[in-house]
Design a protein around this motif. Sequence first.
Motif, mmCIF file in Angstrom:
data_model
loop_
_atom_site.group_PDB
_atom_site.id
_atom_site.type_symbol
_atom_site.label_atom_id
_atom_site.label_comp_id
_atom_site.label_asym_id
_atom_site.label_seq_id
_atom_site.Cartn_x
_atom_site.Cartn_y
_atom_site.Cartn_z
ATOM 1 N N LEU A 140 -45.909 34.770 -26.993
ATOM 2 C CA LEU A 140 -46.916 34.697 -25.940
ATOM 3 C C LEU A 140 -48.061 35.673 -26.179
ATOM 4 O O LEU A 140 -49.228 35.338 -25.963
ATOM 5 N N SER A 141 -47.748 36.864 -26.678
ATOM 6 C CA SER A 141 -48.808 37.828 -26.967
ATOM 7 C C SER A 141 -49.667 37.363 -28.150
ATOM 8 O O SER A 141 -50.890 37.522 -28.137
ATOM 9 N N ILE A 142 -49.041 36.767 -29.156
ATOM 10 C CA ILE A 142 -49.804 36.225 -30.284
ATOM 11 C C ILE A 142 -50.665 35.056 -29.831
ATOM 12 O O ILE A 142 -51.828 34.922 -30.227
ATOM 13 N N PHE A 143 -50.113 34.213 -28.960
ATOM 14 C CA PHE A 143 -50.853 33.073 -28.415
ATOM 15 C C PHE A 143 -52.077 33.545 -27.630
ATOM 16 O O PHE A 143 -53.172 32.997 -27.783
ATOM 17 N N ALA A 144 -51.908 34.575 -26.808
ATOM 18 C CA ALA A 144 -53.034 35.105 -26.024
ATOM 19 C C ALA A 144 -54.103 35.693 -26.936
ATOM 20 O O ALA A 144 -55.301 35.457 -26.735
ATOM 21 N N TYR A 145 -53.688 36.451 -27.944
ATOM 22 C CA TYR A 145 -54.642 37.040 -28.886
ATOM 23 C C TYR A 145 -55.430 35.954 -29.620
ATOM 24 O O TYR A 145 -56.659 36.026 -29.735
ATOM 25 N N MET A 198 -61.388 31.672 -39.216
ATOM 26 C CA MET A 198 -61.091 30.683 -38.203
ATOM 27 C C MET A 198 -59.789 29.950 -38.524
ATOM 28 O O MET A 198 -59.035 29.624 -37.631
ATOM 29 N N LYS A 199 -59.523 29.722 -39.801
ATOM 30 C CA LYS A 199 -58.316 28.999 -40.181
ATOM 31 C C LYS A 199 -57.072 29.816 -39.840
ATOM 32 O O LYS A 199 -56.081 29.257 -39.358
ATOM 33 N N THR A 200 -57.117 31.125 -40.052
ATOM 34 C CA THR A 200 -55.986 31.988 -39.722
ATOM 35 C C THR A 200 -55.728 31.996 -38.221
ATOM 36 O O THR A 200 -54.580 31.958 -37.785
ATOM 37 N N THR A 201 -56.786 32.011 -37.441
ATOM 38 C CA THR A 201 -56.650 31.996 -35.990
ATOM 39 C C THR A 201 -55.997 30.703 -35.525
ATOM 40 O O THR A 201 -55.105 30.712 -34.674
ATOM 41 N N ASN A 202 -56.431 29.586 -36.094
ATOM 42 C CA ASN A 202 -55.824 28.301 -35.729
ATOM 43 C C ASN A 202 -54.358 28.241 -36.142
ATOM 44 O O ASN A 202 -53.526 27.681 -35.425
ATOM 45 N N LEU A 203 -54.039 28.825 -37.284
ATOM 46 C CA LEU A 203 -52.661 28.850 -37.755
ATOM 47 C C LEU A 203 -51.791 29.696 -36.835
ATOM 48 O O LEU A 203 -50.683 29.277 -36.458
ATOM 49 N N LEU A 204 -52.274 30.874 -36.458
ATOM 50 C CA LEU A 204 -51.537 31.727 -35.526
ATOM 51 C C LEU A 204 -51.350 31.042 -34.180
ATOM 52 O O LEU A 204 -50.268 31.092 -33.581
ATOM 53 N N TRP A 205 -52.408 30.392 -33.703
ATOM 54 C CA TRP A 205 -52.370 29.728 -32.411
ATOM 55 C C TRP A 205 -51.338 28.606 -32.413
ATOM 56 O O TRP A 205 -50.517 28.512 -31.504
ATOM 57 N N SER A 206 -51.363 27.783 -33.449
ATOM 58 C CA SER A 206 -50.432 26.652 -33.499
ATOM 59 C C SER A 206 -48.989 27.120 -33.729
ATOM 60 O O SER A 206 -48.053 26.581 -33.132
ATOM 61 N N PHE A 207 -48.793 28.132 -34.561
ATOM 62 C CA PHE A 207 -47.455 28.661 -34.810
ATOM 63 C C PHE A 207 -46.851 29.238 -33.534
ATOM 64 O O PHE A 207 -45.687 28.976 -33.218
ATOM 65 N N SER A 208 -47.635 29.999 -32.796
ATOM 66 C CA SER A 208 -47.117 30.592 -31.565
ATOM 67 C C SER A 208 -46.840 29.519 -30.518
ATOM 68 O O SER A 208 -45.883 29.626 -29.751
ATOM 69 N N LEU A 209 -47.640 28.465 -30.495
ATOM 70 C CA LEU A 209 -47.400 27.366 -29.566
ATOM 71 C C LEU A 209 -46.099 26.640 -29.890
ATOM 72 O O LEU A 209 -45.330 26.288 -28.986
ATOM 73 N N LYS A 237 -60.252 32.710 -30.571
ATOM 74 C CA LYS A 237 -60.887 31.376 -30.709
ATOM 75 C C LYS A 237 -62.059 31.233 -29.760
ATOM 76 O O LYS A 237 -63.088 30.667 -30.128
ATOM 77 N N LEU A 238 -61.910 31.727 -28.539
ATOM 78 C CA LEU A 238 -62.993 31.622 -27.568
ATOM 79 C C LEU A 238 -64.184 32.487 -27.964
ATOM 80 O O LEU A 238 -65.334 32.092 -27.769
ATOM 81 N N LYS A 239 -63.930 33.668 -28.515
ATOM 82 C CA LYS A 239 -65.024 34.534 -28.957
ATOM 83 C C LYS A 239 -65.746 33.943 -30.164
ATOM 84 O O LYS A 239 -66.957 34.046 -30.284
ATOM 85 N N ASP A 240 -65.001 33.331 -31.079
ATOM 86 C CA ASP A 240 -65.600 32.728 -32.265
ATOM 87 C C ASP A 240 -66.389 31.486 -31.931
ATOM 88 O O ASP A 240 -67.305 31.097 -32.656
ATOM 89 N N LYS A 241 -66.031 30.854 -30.828
ATOM 90 C CA LYS A 241 -66.693 29.615 -30.424
ATOM 91 C C LYS A 241 -68.138 29.880 -29.984
ATOM 92 O O LYS A 241 -69.007 29.060 -30.184
#
Length: 63
Positions: free
Chosen positions: A48-53, A1-12, A58-62
Motif C-alpha cells: 500500500l505504501s509503494i502504491f501510494a508513492y 515513467m516506466k519504473t513508476t508504472n511497473l511499481l504501480w502495477s506490481f503493488s496493485l 504518476k500524478l506529478k509526472d502527468k
Amino acid sequence: MKTTNLLWSFSLVVLGICIIVLAGASLLRIERSNFVTRGVGLIDLAALSIFAYATVKKLKDKK
C-alpha cells in the motif's frame, strides 16, 4: 515513467493477492494462524505504501 508504472502495477497485484487470501479464507471459514494473518497484513501495508508513492509520482509526472 516506466519504473513508476511497473511499481504501480506490481503493488496493485500484491494488494489483490493479499485481499484474495484474507477474504477467501474468511469466506471459506478457514482457520489461519495469527502469524499468517499478521504476515499478510504487513505485506499489504508495504504494498500500500509503494502504491501510494507510485500514484503520487504518476500524478506529478502527468502535469
